[in-house]
Design a protein around this motif. Structure first.
Motif, PDB file in Angstrom:
ATOM      1  N   ARG A 123      -2.756   0.131  -1.763  1.00 20.39           N
ATOM      2  CA  ARG A 123      -3.759   0.471  -0.752  1.00 20.39           C
ATOM      3  C   ARG A 123      -4.258   1.902  -0.959  1.00 20.39           C
ATOM      4  O   ARG A 123      -5.462   2.170  -0.916  1.00 20.39           O
ATOM      5  CB  ARG A 123      -3.183   0.299   0.644  1.00 20.39           C
ATOM      6  CG  ARG A 123      -4.200   0.538   1.745  1.00 20.39           C
ATOM      7  CD  ARG A 123      -3.767  -0.059   3.063  1.00 20.39           C
ATOM      8  NE  ARG A 123      -2.425   0.325   3.474  1.00 20.39           N
ATOM      9  CZ  ARG A 123      -1.395  -0.510   3.524  1.00 20.39           C
ATOM     10  NH1 ARG A 123      -1.531  -1.779   3.202  1.00 20.39           N
ATOM     11  NH2 ARG A 123      -0.207  -0.084   3.921  1.00 20.39           N
ATOM     12  N   ALA A 124      -3.347   2.823  -1.201  1.00 18.63           N
ATOM     13  CA  ALA A 124      -3.741   4.204  -1.463  1.00 18.63           C
ATOM     14  C   ALA A 124      -4.605   4.288  -2.717  1.00 18.63           C
ATOM     15  O   ALA A 124      -5.623   5.005  -2.747  1.00 18.63           O
ATOM     16  CB  ALA A 124      -2.505   5.088  -1.607  1.00 18.63           C
ATOM     17  N   VAL A 127      -8.184   2.865  -1.992  1.00 19.00           N
ATOM     18  CA  VAL A 127      -9.030   3.783  -1.231  1.00 19.00           C
ATOM     19  C   VAL A 127      -9.512   4.925  -2.131  1.00 19.00           C
ATOM     20  O   VAL A 127     -10.687   5.304  -2.108  1.00 19.00           O
ATOM     21  CB  VAL A 127      -8.270   4.330  -0.008  1.00 19.00           C
ATOM     22  CG1 VAL A 127      -9.052   5.464   0.654  1.00 19.00           C
ATOM     23  CG2 VAL A 127      -8.025   3.217   1.001  1.00 19.00           C
ATOM     24  N   ALA A 128      -8.600   5.469  -2.939  1.00 24.53           N
ATOM     25  CA  ALA A 128      -8.989   6.537  -3.859  1.00 24.53           C
ATOM     26  C   ALA A 128     -10.021   6.046  -4.870  1.00 24.53           C
ATOM     27  O   ALA A 128     -10.967   6.765  -5.219  1.00 24.53           O
ATOM     28  CB  ALA A 128      -7.760   7.086  -4.577  1.00 24.53           C
ATOM     29  N   ASP A 177      -1.494   3.395   7.935  1.00 27.20           N
ATOM     30  CA  ASP A 177      -1.636   4.597   7.115  1.00 27.20           C
ATOM     31  C   ASP A 177      -3.074   4.884   6.730  1.00 27.20           C
ATOM     32  O   ASP A 177      -3.365   5.894   6.078  1.00 27.20           O
ATOM     33  CB  ASP A 177      -0.793   4.467   5.838  1.00 27.20           C
ATOM     34  CG  ASP A 177      -1.131   3.215   5.026  1.00 27.20           C
ATOM     35  OD1 ASP A 177      -1.863   2.333   5.526  1.00 27.20           O
ATOM     36  OD2 ASP A 177      -0.652   3.101   3.872  1.00 27.20           O
ATOM     37  N   LEU A 178      -4.017   4.036   7.146  1.00 28.41           N
ATOM     38  CA  LEU A 178      -5.400   4.157   6.676  1.00 28.41           C
ATOM     39  C   LEU A 178      -6.039   5.513   6.996  1.00 28.41           C
ATOM     40  O   LEU A 178      -6.689   6.096   6.112  1.00 28.41           O
ATOM     41  CB  LEU A 178      -6.241   3.022   7.253  1.00 28.41           C
ATOM     42  CG  LEU A 178      -7.707   2.985   6.812  1.00 28.41           C
ATOM     43  CD1 LEU A 178      -7.817   2.834   5.294  1.00 28.41           C
ATOM     44  CD2 LEU A 178      -8.441   1.828   7.501  1.00 28.41           C
ATOM     45  N   LEU A 181      -5.023   8.002   4.400  1.00 30.01           N
ATOM     46  CA  LEU A 181      -5.524   7.663   3.068  1.00 30.01           C
ATOM     47  C   LEU A 181      -6.993   8.043   2.926  1.00 30.01           C
ATOM     48  O   LEU A 181      -7.414   8.535   1.875  1.00 30.01           O
ATOM     49  CB  LEU A 181      -5.346   6.170   2.808  1.00 30.01           C
ATOM     50  CG  LEU A 181      -3.915   5.634   2.798  1.00 30.01           C
ATOM     51  CD1 LEU A 181      -3.913   4.139   2.504  1.00 30.01           C
ATOM     52  CD2 LEU A 181      -3.063   6.385   1.783  1.00 30.01           C
ATOM     53  N   ASP A 184      -7.146  11.848   2.559  1.00 33.25           N
ATOM     54  CA  ASP A 184      -6.657  12.271   1.243  1.00 33.25           C
ATOM     55  C   ASP A 184      -7.663  11.980   0.139  1.00 33.25           C
ATOM     56  O   ASP A 184      -7.697  12.683  -0.879  1.00 33.25           O
ATOM     57  CB  ASP A 184      -5.340  11.559   0.913  1.00 33.25           C
ATOM     58  CG  ASP A 184      -4.185  12.044   1.779  1.00 33.25           C
ATOM     59  OD1 ASP A 184      -4.331  13.091   2.434  1.00 33.25           O
ATOM     60  OD2 ASP A 184      -3.142  11.357   1.802  1.00 33.25           O
ATOM     61  N   ALA A 185      -8.483  10.942   0.320  1.00 31.08           N
ATOM     62  CA  ALA A 185      -9.464  10.574  -0.699  1.00 31.08           C
ATOM     63  C   ALA A 185     -10.768  11.346  -0.567  1.00 31.08           C
ATOM     64  O   ALA A 185     -11.719  11.090  -1.314  1.00 31.08           O
ATOM     65  CB  ALA A 185      -9.748   9.071  -0.609  1.00 31.08           C
TER      66      ALA A 185
END
Length: 237
Positions: A123-124, A127-128, A177-178, A181, A184-185
């Protein structure tokens, strides 16, 4: 990143979704309200390049206005693609964690009913990856299941999770956690809504902040478009 394109080994994972594909469209009406809300906020324009990641059987592709021509579907499941009605849009078999388009080449990325089936690491990465292929100022639209609020919603969610476990359909968890994430992106949340008609869902629209792109990924061979008449996917030279 130069004009090289990145593609996964899409055949490496079991195709649990492919086995479900023939009946998957039966539940599209339960997704429609959230998808309609998402596209209304994203408002893709003629001339913009749109990437539908985790396209499934094609609800997003069929819902994007016809005048938005440059739309491509990305889906890792061969069975889902075989069952999909993509309204004539381009289709590429590829994975959300390694998209087959150049960095900074897309105006809009849609990830509808996708991120909750990925484990935390994927998932991380997804998103990145979505943030990376967006141009500065480009938009990411996400639909994910919301935290159940009633006993009935919890029972429905539990039944769906058990089905997912039996069929190997992925994590099937609310992605709490969205928010982190997205931050962070380098994505900025511009809109958040909750839809309750059909599946209970959170609809989130972000923009990619200006600034330097991420380090280049390793270039690999492009994935071939699916279907004899499929045009090149978004971002290809």
């Amino acid at each position: 990143m130069p004009a090289a394109h990145r593609a996964p080994d899409a055949g490496a994972r079991p195709d649990g979704w492919g086995a479900l594909a023939p009946v998957y469209r039966w539940q599209e009406p339960l997704q429609r309200r959230s998808v309609t809300t998402l596209l209304r906020v994203l408002a893709p324009l003629p001339g913009e390049r749109v990437l539908d990641v985790g396209a499934g059987t094609g609800l997003v592709c069929r819902s994007v206005p016809d005048e938005v021509r440059a739309v491509a579907a990305v889906e890792p499941s061969a069975g889902m693609l075989a069952a999909a009605d993509l309204a004539g849009r381009a289709a590429v078999r590829a994975d959300a964690v390694r998209l087959p388009v150049a960095d900074g080449s897309v105006d809009v990325v849609v990830a509808s009913w996708l991120l909750h089936v990925l484990d935390a690491g994927d998932r991380a990465a997804a998103v990145a990856e979505a943030a990376g292929v967006l141009r500065p100022g480009g938009r990411l639209g996400v639909v994910v299941p919301a935290v159940p609020r009633t006993t009935g919603q919890r029972l429905v969610r539990g039944a769906a999770r058990r089905l997912a476990d039996r069929r190997g359909l992925g994590a099937f968890r609310v992605p709490v956690d969205l928010p982190g994430l997205l931050t962070d992106a380098g994505l900025q949340v511009r809109h958040h809504a909750r839809t309750g008609r059909g599946y209970l869902a959170d609809v989130v629209v972000c923009t990619r902040a200006p600034g330097p792109r991420r380090p280049p990924a390793v270039a690999v061979s492009p994935v071939s478009p699916v279907g004899p008449a499929a045009p090149a996917p978004v971002g290809r030279a």
